[in-house]
Structure formats: structure tokens, C-alpha cells
Design an enzyme around this catalytic site. Sequence first.
Site, PDB file in Angstrom:
ATOM      1  CD  GLU A 152      -2.741   1.302   2.457  1.00 16.04           C
ATOM      2  OE1 GLU A 152      -3.809   1.928   2.349  1.00 16.04           O
ATOM      3  OE2 GLU A 152      -2.394   0.714   3.502  1.00 16.04           O
ATOM      4  CG  ASP A 187      -7.053   3.502   1.136  1.00 19.65           C
ATOM      5  OD1 ASP A 187      -7.675   4.535   0.829  1.00 19.65           O
ATOM      6  OD2 ASP A 187      -7.060   3.022   2.285  1.00 19.65           O
ATOM      7  CD  GLN A 213      -7.658  -0.948   3.513  1.00 21.63           C
ATOM      8  OE1 GLN A 213      -6.871  -0.012   3.389  1.00 21.63           O
ATOM      9  NE2 GLN A 213      -7.554  -1.828   4.496  1.00 21.63           N
ATOM     10  CD  GLU A 249      -7.774   1.620   6.401  1.00 18.77           C
ATOM     11  OE1 GLU A 249      -6.938   0.960   7.034  1.00 18.77           O
ATOM     12  OE2 GLU A 249      -7.515   2.219   5.333  1.00 18.77           O
TER      13      GLU A 249
END
Length: 268
Positions: A152, A187, A213, A249
Site C-alpha cells: 500500500e 485504497d 479499501q 476503512e
Amino acid sequence: MIVQTSAGPLRLAANLKWLFTEVPFAQRFAAAAEAGFTAVEFASPYELSPAEVRQLLDDAGLEQILINTPPGPARSATASGAAYVPGAEQEFRDGVLRALEYAAVLGTRVIHVMAGIRPADVDPDRAFATYVRNISWAADQARGTGVRLALEAINKRDQPGFGLASMETAAAVAEAVDPDVVGVLFDVYHAQVDRGNVIERFEQLRPVVAHVQVADNPGRGEPGTGEIAYERVLARIAQSGYDGWIGCEYAPVAGTREGLSWIERIVR
């Protein structure tokens, strides 16, 4: 929670670090199940034994779909991860092995390998070379276990000095090491803050995306509270054939249960 949309199904998992914080951690499993979730993720299970976490999951009827590698001590050079820190190779290896141990007991199929902050006095090329070697070693340990490692790239506004330059850099490392074992954690919040262009970048990276996410920007609240066009983003993710989980998240703006109305409003 599997949500059927006109573009295809989406599998939503509750992140127990961010959601259901109205109750103590051990009670969040049951709260997530009562809200309709069938899977959860959270960064650090290491405060409990693998057997204790397994029991919490079983009691609530939940699947654990993602954990992180362990962080270093607070305020240390490895507090955000050891992979990008030359000289911390043994700490990194110990953390990977510990995460794999937990994953085996919990049935977790994705481990986010935390990159960490590049020390200010370390040459960027040296730090990156250390990172690639570390990820290659971790891939060797994960190969054959059924676990995929996810890389990430956290935006530099929230974490100045974070090692990985971008999601595209993470993808290049995954492809160079072994894309069957290493992938990208996409993400949406970090992608938007980093450089935007979320849909096109997801489609370009789709072959190596291991996990997704979501949170909105600004504020990192639930989808629909900021500027990201989540109706279109999630529709394209569903259309892409991505069949992994989407981790929720985000920091609920007005309470977890109230905030879950975004699922009906945006996804369905």
C-alpha cells in the site's frame, strides 16, 4: 456483506479499527455481524493470541480477510513498518513470519506488508533497494501458503516521508517480485489524495490489485461524505470483475450504524 448491484456484486468488510468504535474491541465482532457484515479486517491482531482472535471470529460467524504486518514500537524508525528501513531487516523478517502465523490460524488470505517511513538520512535508492529485497524475501515465505501480500502506498499528506512513492510503484514491485504472491492494496482515499484519477488508475492496476479499501475525502468519512464520485467508482470496480473484498476503512461521521446508510444510498 455481499451487495448485489446492477454492475455486479461487491463484497464489503468492516474494518474494526475504524468502525464500531462505540464499543470495546472484543464487542465489535458481534456488532459487525449484527449490522450484516460477514467479514472483517483490522491492522493489528497482535494484542491477542491467534486462538483468542479465532474465537472472537467464530463466535460472531465472521471471516478475517486482512491483517497488517506488525508495526515497530511507537515513535521508532519502524513504527509505520520496517520494509523500507535499512538495518531493520531482521525486525521485518520476524514480523512477516509472525503475520503468517496469525494468518494460518485466522484463515486470512491477505497480509498488508507495511512499507514504513524512509529515514531522512538514508539515500532513497538504498532504501528502495532494501524494500525490494525485503518484499522478495517475504514472497518466498508466503509462496504456497495461500496468502497474498498487499503493498500500500499511503499519501504523503497524511504520512510525510512514507517510503512507497505511489500505487504504480507498488505495482511495479509486485510485478517484478511475483504478481501471483504480491499485489497492490488499492485504497481509494489514498489514491484520491495522492493524485486523483481514481477510476483510470484502478483499471490500469486491476491485474495486480489484491485488496480494495474505501473512505471519502476530505475527512476520511464514509463514502458519500466528500468529493469522490463513489457511485461511479464502485460501479467500475464491480464491472471490472474484481472479486476480492472491499474494506470499509473510514471514520464514521455520525456513528457507525447511522453511517452505514451509504450502502443503500450509493451501492444498491
